[in-house]
Scaffold this active site. Sequence first.
Site, PDB file in Angstrom:
ATOM      1  N   SER A 254       2.476  -7.388   1.345  1.00  0.00           N
ATOM      2  CA  SER A 254       2.828  -6.016   1.010  1.00  0.00           C
ATOM      3  C   SER A 254       3.995  -5.582   1.879  1.00  0.00           C
ATOM      4  O   SER A 254       3.997  -5.828   3.095  1.00  0.00           O
ATOM      5  CB  SER A 254       1.637  -5.082   1.238  1.00  0.00           C
ATOM      6  OG  SER A 254       1.962  -3.753   0.896  1.00  0.00           O
TER       7      SER A 254
ATOM      8  N   HIS B 144       9.333  -0.879  -2.553  1.00  0.00           N
ATOM      9  CA  HIS B 144       7.984  -1.359  -2.250  1.00  0.00           C
ATOM     10  C   HIS B 144       7.698  -2.567  -3.129  1.00  0.00           C
ATOM     11  O   HIS B 144       8.109  -2.619  -4.297  1.00  0.00           O
ATOM     12  CB  HIS B 144       6.961  -0.259  -2.543  1.00  0.00           C
ATOM     13  CG  HIS B 144       5.553  -0.762  -2.719  1.00  0.00           C
ATOM     14  ND1 HIS B 144       4.953  -0.882  -3.948  1.00  0.00           N
ATOM     15  CD2 HIS B 144       4.639  -1.185  -1.813  1.00  0.00           C
ATOM     16  CE1 HIS B 144       3.736  -1.351  -3.796  1.00  0.00           C
ATOM     17  NE2 HIS B 144       3.514  -1.543  -2.510  1.00  0.00           N
TER      18      HIS B 144
ATOM     19  N   HIS C  72      15.609  -2.712 -13.182  1.00  0.00           N
ATOM     20  CA  HIS C  72      14.755  -3.027 -14.326  1.00  0.00           C
ATOM     21  C   HIS C  72      15.194  -4.311 -15.033  1.00  0.00           C
ATOM     22  O   HIS C  72      14.341  -5.013 -15.608  1.00  0.00           O
ATOM     23  CB  HIS C  72      14.713  -1.843 -15.290  1.00  0.00           C
ATOM     24  CG  HIS C  72      13.780  -0.757 -14.836  1.00  0.00           C
ATOM     25  ND1 HIS C  72      12.426  -0.788 -15.097  1.00  0.00           N
ATOM     26  CD2 HIS C  72      14.000   0.362 -14.094  1.00  0.00           C
ATOM     27  CE1 HIS C  72      11.852   0.275 -14.561  1.00  0.00           C
ATOM     28  NE2 HIS C  72      12.782   0.988 -13.942  1.00  0.00           N
TER      29      HIS C  72
ATOM     30  N   GLY D 179      -9.786  -3.615   7.357  1.00  0.00           N
ATOM     31  CA  GLY D 179      -8.508  -4.196   7.735  1.00  0.00           C
ATOM     32  C   GLY D 179      -7.902  -3.490   8.933  1.00  0.00           C
ATOM     33  O   GLY D 179      -8.405  -2.475   9.423  1.00  0.00           O
TER      34      GLY D 179
END
Length: 308
Positions: A98, A112, A151, A265
């Site tokens: 991530s 992100h 995109h 976590g």
Amino acid sequence: MQPPAIDINIDIIKDYLLQLQQSICQAIEQSDGQAKFTEDQWQREQGGGGRTRVLRQGQVFEQAGVNFSHVFGKNLPPSATAHRPELAHCDFQALGLSLVIHPLNPYVPTSHANIRFFCANKAGQAPIWWFGGGFDLTPYYGFVEDVVHWHQMAKQACDPFGKDLYSRYKQWCDDYFYLKHRQEARGVGGLFFDDLNQGGFEHCFRFWQSVGDHYLKAYLPIVEKRKAMPYGERQRQFQLYRRGRYVEFNLVYDRGTLFGLQSGGRTESILMSLPPVVHWQYNWQPEADSPEAELYQTFLPVRDWLHE
């Protein structure tokens, strides 16, 4: 604690994620030209751990976090079983990468990406597994050519695996990264998918890799084009205000944040996605016909960026 035995090659997933973390960190450092990532290896008491890398106070990136994790245990947290209650009390493994990149220049968008793999074991049954992930873009001052490029790369990642995948996963991204309480999108979207296991493990794994491999192809050209643009205090204050939307989404809606916190976590690694500086302002509204208003009018409403 040892991870539960699962008849799936976890090592190839782990090796790919670690390699992707390395290549992304190298590319971000090169683009920044000044700051370097620091590395923090951590262990999870209930099983597993991870490798967090964070870059701070660069000349291009105010903060960038790229986090690898591999956790396992005896019970999936509620965020993972909300839609699949049959998985409660199962052994599980979860691996993922991530990342969130917060640029300093307001003309460079925040980005992100997340790719993840879950596998759950229930006694007497075959393992239940799925892939998930995607990437999305959050501009402050939009440029149509940048969003179209983003995109185009998302579609390029999908097309070898099915001509309808891009449109399906774009729609899923538009629906997911939406702040219901604000009635506005977080950004201009990209790809989002979850619970992917159709077509077999090898097929899903190759598609998942394609999404991971296309992140830098989508983001870095935009960074290089915009990072030297001059800006002033007005643009900086608008960036800090809009970062508040990012915080609101991550803390209220984001499934990855909820999973990380509910599964025990490492909090510092989970919340590395939050920007280092952010402002909220009561009932702020952009001036009519201003560049700030253009974000709300042109870029945040859902659009078919590749065909309009």
